[in-house]
Write an enzyme that holds these catalytic residues in place. Structure first.
Site, mmCIF file in Angstrom:
data_model
loop_
_atom_site.group_PDB
_atom_site.id
_atom_site.type_symbol
_atom_site.label_atom_id
_atom_site.label_comp_id
_atom_site.label_asym_id
_atom_site.label_seq_id
_atom_site.Cartn_x
_atom_site.Cartn_y
_atom_site.Cartn_z
ATOM 1 C CE LYS A 258 -0.363 0.030 5.052
ATOM 2 N NZ LYS A 258 -1.255 -0.011 6.212
ATOM 3 C CE1 TYR B 76 9.193 32.483 0.899
ATOM 4 C CE2 TYR B 76 9.389 30.078 1.015
ATOM 5 C CZ TYR B 76 9.166 31.248 0.279
ATOM 6 O OH TYR B 76 8.928 31.162 -1.073
#
Length: 368
Positions: free
Chosen positions: A38, A264
């Protein structure tokens, strides 16, 4: 091995083979092996991993959602596939693509029978999920009579297996809880078999269960993280080989003065003359913002370079003040030596999250 010239996730299938054989060596010859593929095979490449495991004669695959199983079928995978968390809207697709659903509640059982009958199915294989303490999905032990009655009143489906899921099989401190889960599952399996009149397969163990609880291997085991190189303990990690190596390069080097800031929100301030490197991988690639501001790190020419400032969408910046390197040099985020589990610990998470977070825009390269 060639050096990275861009951000790339190398997948080493010799390591995958090693891990499969190691886990198989823990089993009796007759015990079946289900490989969990998965989430893009834990962030790698579910199709290529499944194709390789088919060459090793794996018995079953498991995916979380129907769409993952369909992708494997479209790629030519013919091995049986268990869908662990199917939804009603996908039941017809499951039947059309010969996928096998986990049946985990009265609603799911009744609805799948209804659709299987509409599709004129006979003895379509399903897997009955019981909850033994994880409290996530599954029937309760007192649902057995209801399930058996539903199965006996239709010829459209048959219980291929009964299974449950261990909640803390890697944790020695939770051994009593795990042993209680095993005992509860044994009682459920025995009661179900007596009432239904035939013997489905029984499976309970995940990777840590395979390693720590051989008495609970039953007819089949389900291995996920172990196939990809992690045993949920430092001891077992030594017996496994990580299949994934995440690499990048230095795009640019900056020289900054004291009190200059990086990234940032000016999250990092230089304490003196420093040298930084910008690397083309960011939170859109799976390096989450929690690794910023010196929590996470990469390795350049064998030396640890902490991530500084906030992680950007497409880039990270690292401190290379004391590292001899140049633009274009290779950067290791994790590999067989610098493990994803170690990076995960730096941000109080687990290797599963690191691996499955690597986005699909990162180029995969299969090393056979």
């Amino acid at each position: 091995m060639s050096k990275a010239q861009e951000t790339i996730l190398e997948l080493h299938f010799d390591a995958l083979t090693h891990n499969y054989n190691y886990l198989k060596s823990k089993l009796k010859p007759e015990t079946k092996f289900l490989a969990v593929v998965k989430a893009f095979a834990y962030g790698s490449d579910s199709i290529e991993v499944a194709k390789h495991l088919e060459t090793l004669a794996v018995d079953y695959f498991a995916v979380a959602y129907t769409s993952e199983g369909v992708a494997l079928r479209d790629a030519g995978i013919t091995t049986p596939i268990l869908v662990l968390h199917p939804q009603v809207i996908n039941f017809k697709t499951i039947i059309e693509r010969c996928l096998e659903p986990s049946i985990y509640s009265p609603r799911i059982l009744k609805t799948f029978i209804e659709i299987a009958e509409q599709e004129n199915q006979k003895n379509y294989p399903v897997h009955i999920k019981f909850n033994t303490g994880l409290n996530r999905l599954g029937f309760w032990h007192n649902d057995i009579e209801f399930i058996v009655n539903q199965l006996k009143n239709t010829s459209s489906i048959v219980a291929k297996s009964l299974f449950s899921h261990l909640a803390a099989s890697e944790d020695e401190n939770e051994k009593d809880f795990t042993l209680k889960q095993i005992e509860d599952f044994k009682n459920i399996a025995s009661n179900f078999e007596t009432q239904i009149g035939y013997q489905p397969w029984f499976h309970l163990c995940n990777t840590s269960g395979v390693i720590n609880y051989p008495e609970a291997h039953f007819n089949m085991v389900r291995c996920g993280i172990g196939l990809y190189g992690f045993g949920n303990s430092a001891k077992e990690d030594q017996n496994l080989k990580p299949i994934a190596k995440l690499k990048s390069i230095i795009s640019q080097i900056h020289l900054i003065e004291k009190n200059e800031t990086v990234g940032y929100n000016r999250a990092y301030k230089a304490k003196g003359f420093e040298k930084t490197a910008t690397i083309p991988i960011g939170h859109a690639d799976g390096i989450s913002r929690q690794f910023g501001n010196k929590k996470g790190f990469v390795f350049i020419n064998g030396q640890k370079a902490p991530i500084i400032g906030n992680v950007c969408m497409d880039m990270i910046m690292v401190n290379i003040t004391n590292i001899d390197c140049k633009e274009g040099d290779e950067v290791i985020v994790f590999d067989g030596n610098y493990k994803a589990s170690t990076l995960a610990e730096s941000a109080n998470t687990i290797s599963y999250e690191i691996l499955t977070a690597i986005s699909q825009r990162v180029k995969r390269k299969i090393i056979k």
